[in-house]
Design a protein around this motif. Structure first.
Motif: not given
Length: 151
Positions: A84-88
């Motif tokens: 998963p992307a850390p920001d989204d």
């Protein structure tokens, strides 16, 4: 005017060089049981770092479906993982986690031969050569982006 061998054939020599590099990349990929695009994608991830599947698709010139299959193959082989992307957390990031164990062995003969060639150049000549590689890489990247935006 310099009398450097091949100056009058510069375009032909350069095309021959690019063809040899591409053919070696394809042969190296095959020797590691990969497709050329798979090896190219791994190189992109190693040089650039983790990216979204869309970014990887853009860098490799693949559309969504082939990019997904590429990532599936690399993930199944243990070379990348989706996180998963850390920001989204709705977005996925593809990150490199390995490379073909035999790749260094496969690449060693060419690396040794090119290393021997480079050893014959002076420090100043190497500076010019490496400056060219850096600037030409940017030029090719920009030209590729222009071609993609025109499509």
């Amino acid at each position: 005017m310099s009398t450097t061998p091949g100056r009058s054939n510069a375009g032909r020599l350069y095309r021959r060089y690019l063809s040899a590099v591409m053919l070696h990349g394809q042969a190296s990929a095959k020797a590691c049981d990969l497709g050329a695009t798979d090896l190219y994608a791994l190189n992109i991830l190693e040089l650039t770092g983790p990216m979204t599947p869309g970014e990887l698709g853009t860098r490799t010139g693949l559309t969504t479906g082939p990019t997904t299959r590429l990532i599936d193959r690399l993930e199944q082989a243990g070379y990348v993982r989706r996180v998963p992307a850390p920001d989204d957390r709705r977005k996925v990031i593809v990150e490199p986690i390995g490379k073909p164990a035999e790749l260094d062995q496969v690449m060693a003969p060419a690396r040794q031969k090119v290393g021997a060639i480079l050893a014959g150049y002076s420090t100043e000549q190497l500076d010019v050569l490496f400056d060219y590689f850096d600037r030409a890489a940017d030029a090719y990247q920009e030209a590729a982006e222009l071609l993609r935006s025109d499509s």
